[in-house]
Design an enzyme around this catalytic site. Structure first.
Site, PDB file in Angstrom:
ATOM      1  CD1 TRP A 102      -2.146  -2.226   1.776  1.00 43.46           C
ATOM      2  CD2 TRP A 102      -2.978  -1.200  -0.030  1.00 43.46           C
ATOM      3  NE1 TRP A 102      -3.165  -3.006   1.278  1.00 43.46           N
ATOM      4  CE2 TRP A 102      -3.697  -2.405   0.174  1.00 43.46           C
ATOM      5  CE3 TRP A 102      -3.328  -0.386  -1.104  1.00 43.46           C
ATOM      6  CZ2 TRP A 102      -4.735  -2.808  -0.661  1.00 43.46           C
ATOM      7  CZ3 TRP A 102      -4.370  -0.802  -1.950  1.00 43.46           C
ATOM      8  CH2 TRP A 102      -5.055  -1.987  -1.719  1.00 43.46           C
ATOM      9  CG  ASP A 171      -3.649   3.776   4.299  1.00 45.39           C
ATOM     10  OD1 ASP A 171      -4.696   3.606   4.955  1.00 45.39           O
ATOM     11  OD2 ASP A 171      -3.396   3.146   3.252  1.00 45.39           O
ATOM     12  CE  LYS A 195      -8.245  -2.453   4.534  1.00 43.18           C
ATOM     13  NZ  LYS A 195      -8.274  -3.738   3.832  1.00 43.18           N
TER      14      LYS A 195
END
Length: 362
Positions: A102, A171, A195
């Site tokens: 990511w 993030d 999530k």
């Protein structure tokens, strides 16, 4: 069919109590005669939901008035571009720490808007550890430092932050609300909801108000953080049902005792699973133990040819979505807030029985 234990990395399991409450309110929200999905985002009813979600989140994370809380669309991947587009105005570069898949995606998007200084990378270690913060090549004149403290795909997590005067942009898609954090250490936090917060469709953004001055009027209106803040996240129709479900999850978290209480549960869940893996010669985890993720636990089998059978049999046993990301293979158990300890125990029992049936010499 009874509900299974869902180990998906996202969209992930939601608390059953939240799903039941949403089910009960599906046709008629609090006597309004309509579903949240049907009501105007400008209505008094939805405005109260939005206000509740913001207030609960600010309590759960102890967010000060120095920050704006936004609920935006497009997924965290859109924020990979939206952040440099908004926050590098007046700066020549931005710093990025590369700790996995990511981080790499965020770097790729940022390069479309500014010069990117990759301050360190653990790519040569196959992203199994975190670079030493003391060795980071930070440019203190850059716009910000971007980090991804939990790499969902690789199963790597770190809690400490580098020492810098730069605003730290993080993030936290995989870790938000799973552990205590000091929001004041960040310039901006962003997190996809799917999530630990709710269904896909909304991204939480917590941004320090002074950074909003960087946002240029040349940006598309719906991309401009300052415009979003000024319009309470409602320049256009926001993802109303996703925000409503996020509010229900925030309420559930408060009922559990808040972030500190859920963190204790998460520590216990992760320890039980890692301890089992470490005690086995049949399973292995590739990540430096100092940086193992509490949320995403990858593991491999000693005999990779058994992976398909493992997935087939685990699915049949009610243990869903244990395949590792397609880019790395193996297995991965994502054990977010909504995963109960009973799910971990069921997974370990299956893993033990599978090992007993297939380990060489047994």
């Amino acid at each position: 069919m009874s509900r299974v234990y869902n180990f998906c990395s996202g969209p992930a399991a939601l608390p059953e109590a939240v799903l039941k409450k949403a089910q009960a309110e599906m046709l008629d929200w609090h006597g309004a005669g309509v579903s949240v999905m049907e009501m105007s985002h400008r209505s008094t009813e939805f405005m109260s939901i939005l206000a509740s979600a913001k207030a609960r989140l600010m309590r759960l994370l102890d967010i000060s008035d120095d920050y704006e809380v936004l609920f935006v669309q497009g997924g965290a991947s859109t924020l990979f571009a939206q952040i440099p587009a908004n926050l590098t105005n007046g700066f020549d570069s931005a710093c990025y720490l590369d700790t996995g898949a990511w981080s790499t995606k965020a770097i790729k998007e940022a390069k479309k808007y500014t010069k990117v200084n990759v301050v360190a990378s653990s790519k040569e270690q196959n992203y199994t550890t975190v670079p030493a913060f003391a060795d980071l090549e930070l440019d203190e004149s850059a716009a910000y430092l971007h980090v991804c403290p939990n790499e969902t795909i690789g199963g790597l997590e770190f809690a400490d932050l580098p020492e810098t005067n730069l605003p730290i942009i993080a993030d936290l898609s995989s870790t938000i609300l799973s552990r205590k954090i000091d929001v004041s250490k960040y310039g901006m936090i962003y997190a996809g909801a799917q999530k630990n917060v709710g269904p896909a469709g909304v991204v939480i953004c917590i941004i320090r108000k002074d950074l909003l001055a960087r946002c240029s009027d040349s940006l598309p209106t719906v991309w401009n953080f300052a415009n979003l803040a000024a319009n309470d996240s409602m320049i256009n129709t926001p993802p109303t049902f996703a925000i409503y479900l996020a509010d229900l999850v925030f309420e559930w978290l408060e009922e559990q005792g808040g972030v500190e209480a859920i963190e204790a549960v998460n520590i216990a869940k992760a320890k039980v699973l890692y301890d089992f893996i470490d005690a086995s010669d049949f399973y292995a985890n590739p990540i430096d133990p100092a940086y193992r993720s509490r949320m995403n636990v990858p593991f491999t089998l000693a005999d990779a040819s058994l992976e398909s059978l493992f997935l087939e049999e685990s699915e049949a046993a009610g243990l869903r979505t244990l395949a590792g990301h397609r880019s790395v293979g193996g297995m991965r158990a994502s054990i977010y807030n909504a995963m109960p300890m009973a799910g971990i125990e069921a997974l370990i029992q299956f893993m033990r029985e599978f090992e007993n049936r297939h380990a060489q010499g047994k």
